[in-house]
Design a protein around this motif. Sequence first.
Motif, mmCIF file in Angstrom:
data_model
loop_
_atom_site.group_PDB
_atom_site.id
_atom_site.type_symbol
_atom_site.label_atom_id
_atom_site.label_comp_id
_atom_site.label_asym_id
_atom_site.label_seq_id
_atom_site.Cartn_x
_atom_site.Cartn_y
_atom_site.Cartn_z
ATOM 1 N N SER A 66 45.828 22.443 -12.295
ATOM 2 C CA SER A 66 45.862 21.207 -11.518
ATOM 3 C C SER A 66 47.264 20.617 -11.498
ATOM 4 O O SER A 66 48.049 20.786 -12.429
ATOM 5 C CB SER A 66 44.868 20.197 -12.095
ATOM 6 O OG SER A 66 45.107 19.972 -13.473
ATOM 7 N N ASP A 67 47.584 19.909 -10.430
ATOM 8 C CA ASP A 67 48.884 19.275 -10.252
ATOM 9 C C ASP A 67 48.904 17.946 -11.010
ATOM 10 O O ASP A 67 48.015 17.102 -10.848
ATOM 11 C CB ASP A 67 49.135 19.029 -8.763
ATOM 12 C CG ASP A 67 50.569 18.655 -8.467
ATOM 13 O OD1 ASP A 67 51.103 17.757 -9.148
ATOM 14 O OD2 ASP A 67 51.156 19.256 -7.550
ATOM 15 N N THR A 68 49.913 17.759 -11.840
ATOM 16 C CA THR A 68 49.988 16.551 -12.669
ATOM 17 C C THR A 68 49.986 15.266 -11.843
ATOM 18 O O THR A 68 49.560 14.215 -12.324
ATOM 19 C CB THR A 68 51.235 16.580 -13.561
ATOM 20 O OG1 THR A 68 52.399 16.767 -12.739
ATOM 21 C CG2 THR A 68 51.152 17.712 -14.567
ATOM 22 N N ALA A 69 50.455 15.347 -10.600
ATOM 23 C CA ALA A 69 50.500 14.155 -9.753
ATOM 24 C C ALA A 69 49.105 13.623 -9.446
ATOM 25 O O ALA A 69 48.940 12.450 -9.119
ATOM 26 C CB ALA A 69 51.232 14.463 -8.449
ATOM 27 N N TYR A 70 48.099 14.494 -9.558
ATOM 28 C CA TYR A 70 46.738 14.100 -9.191
ATOM 29 C C TYR A 70 45.780 14.076 -10.382
ATOM 30 O O TYR A 70 44.607 13.758 -10.215
ATOM 31 C CB TYR A 70 46.202 15.049 -8.110
ATOM 32 C CG TYR A 70 47.098 15.085 -6.891
ATOM 33 C CD1 TYR A 70 47.169 13.994 -6.024
ATOM 34 C CD2 TYR A 70 47.895 16.188 -6.628
ATOM 35 C CE1 TYR A 70 48.013 14.010 -4.927
ATOM 36 C CE2 TYR A 70 48.740 16.218 -5.528
ATOM 37 C CZ TYR A 70 48.792 15.124 -4.684
ATOM 38 O OH TYR A 70 49.633 15.142 -3.598
ATOM 39 N N GLU A 71 46.291 14.383 -11.550
ATOM 40 C CA GLU A 71 45.438 14.342 -12.737
ATOM 41 C C GLU A 71 45.190 12.897 -13.148
ATOM 42 O O GLU A 71 46.046 12.028 -12.971
ATOM 43 C CB GLU A 71 46.101 15.120 -13.883
ATOM 44 C CG GLU A 71 46.183 16.617 -13.603
ATOM 45 C CD GLU A 71 47.016 17.377 -14.622
ATOM 46 O OE1 GLU A 71 47.059 18.613 -14.523
ATOM 47 O OE2 GLU A 71 47.632 16.729 -15.510
ATOM 48 N N ARG A 72 44.026 12.647 -13.700
ATOM 49 C CA ARG A 72 43.656 11.299 -14.124
ATOM 50 C C ARG A 72 43.016 11.341 -15.505
ATOM 51 O O ARG A 72 42.297 12.286 -15.838
ATOM 52 C CB ARG A 72 42.670 10.664 -13.124
ATOM 53 C CG ARG A 72 43.255 10.398 -11.745
ATOM 54 C CD ARG A 72 44.314 9.302 -11.783
ATOM 55 N NE ARG A 72 44.837 9.009 -10.442
ATOM 56 C CZ ARG A 72 45.856 9.630 -9.882
ATOM 57 N NH1 ARG A 72 46.466 10.600 -10.543
ATOM 58 N NH2 ARG A 72 46.277 9.306 -8.673
ATOM 59 N N LEU A 119 40.103 20.322 -19.269
ATOM 60 C CA LEU A 119 40.812 19.995 -20.498
ATOM 61 C C LEU A 119 41.145 18.517 -20.555
ATOM 62 O O LEU A 119 41.496 17.906 -19.535
ATOM 63 C CB LEU A 119 42.129 20.779 -20.583
ATOM 64 C CG LEU A 119 42.045 22.301 -20.624
ATOM 65 C CD1 LEU A 119 43.354 22.903 -20.162
ATOM 66 C CD2 LEU A 119 41.729 22.755 -22.033
ATOM 67 N N PHE A 120 41.049 17.955 -21.762
ATOM 68 C CA PHE A 120 41.680 16.663 -22.019
ATOM 69 C C PHE A 120 42.928 16.961 -22.838
ATOM 70 O O PHE A 120 42.847 17.529 -23.937
ATOM 71 C CB PHE A 120 40.770 15.715 -22.795
ATOM 72 C CG PHE A 120 41.490 14.491 -23.292
ATOM 73 C CD1 PHE A 120 41.876 13.490 -22.409
ATOM 74 C CD2 PHE A 120 41.825 14.351 -24.627
ATOM 75 C CE1 PHE A 120 42.569 12.369 -22.854
ATOM 76 C CE2 PHE A 120 42.501 13.238 -25.088
ATOM 77 C CZ PHE A 120 42.882 12.243 -24.196
ATOM 78 N N VAL A 121 44.079 16.590 -22.297
ATOM 79 C CA VAL A 121 45.359 16.840 -22.950
ATOM 80 C C VAL A 121 45.971 15.488 -23.306
ATOM 81 O O VAL A 121 46.366 14.730 -22.415
ATOM 82 C CB VAL A 121 46.314 17.652 -22.058
ATOM 83 C CG1 VAL A 121 47.610 17.951 -22.799
ATOM 84 C CG2 VAL A 121 45.647 18.950 -21.597
ATOM 85 N N PRO A 122 46.040 15.146 -24.580
ATOM 86 C CA PRO A 122 46.559 13.823 -24.961
ATOM 87 C C PRO A 122 48.062 13.716 -24.726
ATOM 88 O O PRO A 122 48.771 14.726 -24.703
ATOM 89 C CB PRO A 122 46.236 13.740 -26.457
ATOM 90 C CG PRO A 122 46.241 15.166 -26.916
ATOM 91 C CD PRO A 122 45.691 15.966 -25.765
ATOM 92 N N GLN A 123 48.523 12.498 -24.536
ATOM 93 C CA GLN A 123 49.957 12.260 -24.430
ATOM 94 C C GLN A 123 50.566 12.294 -25.827
ATOM 95 O O GLN A 123 50.147 11.547 -26.710
ATOM 96 C CB GLN A 123 50.220 10.907 -23.765
ATOM 97 C CG GLN A 123 49.855 10.870 -22.296
ATOM 98 C CD GLN A 123 50.289 9.564 -21.639
ATOM 99 O OE1 GLN A 123 50.498 8.559 -22.295
ATOM 100 N NE2 GLN A 123 50.437 9.599 -20.323
ATOM 101 N N VAL A 124 51.536 13.161 -25.985
ATOM 102 C CA VAL A 124 52.190 13.310 -27.292
ATOM 103 C C VAL A 124 53.698 13.344 -27.086
ATOM 104 O O VAL A 124 54.195 13.436 -25.957
ATOM 105 C CB VAL A 124 51.727 14.600 -28.015
ATOM 106 C CG1 VAL A 124 50.250 14.515 -28.371
ATOM 107 C CG2 VAL A 124 51.993 15.829 -27.156
#
Length: 266
Positions: free
Chosen positions: A10-16, A37-42
Amino acid sequence: MKDFRSVEISDTAYERDGLRFLTLKSPNLQGRGDVCLFVPQVVEGLTGLPIYILLHGVYGSAWVWAMKGGAHTTAKRLMESGEIRPAIIAMPSDGLWGDGSGYLVHHGRDFSKWITQDVPQAIRQYIPCAGPNSKICLGGLSMGGYGALRLGLGQPESYSAISVHSAITRFEEMSLFVEERLDSYGRSGQSNDVVDLIKDRKVQWPPIRFDCGVDDELVAGNRLLHRQLCDLGIAHEYEEYAGGHEWSYWREHVEKSFRFFDIQLK
């Protein structure tokens, strides 16, 4: 060198909400498979985050743990409050055979290796905060609980913990949910129940927990597995709560899996 012929991310611009999607061509599925996937901000450059794989039940797909169970919002809340450490939550499809593949091997496809090999490999290759040393924990609900228990106990050295909810524990219980005949899974003469993987094996088992609702039609099988593990001297945690075989139960209790995984990795 990439190990999959094709991968779409998926394109990061459209991920939520931290959700990311992968579709990859799997040699074990002989076709494409999906992973939510849930990818946390790190912190940039951080790698080697643990991977918590959640397997869905019958009728579902890669999106249900997030879009019906809110697993990613629960994980995000716990991570942001510091109650658990950052981890990647992986929610793959089961391979989309019939009402449910059972995460087994049949019809020329290996739905078990899709989970044990392809999914972790893809995450380690395409998610920067994962890495070759990322530890893996297995969770699931209903048929996904059956899959997590079978896969985790079948390869105990590969997993750091197992935690499941409302699990099918005996293969015959699949008939409560699927339209397909059980003999179509090609399991005749094989060890199909969870306890069959443990009997007569002397290995180091990963930490195990499971729970079930007291109004769940699978509670008798869960109680039986609890007694069987006790008889075999296998350490585990088993709990029962109010509720049935339903998303309201799994939304409430998935938090217990995340906390259990985090504790085992400390």
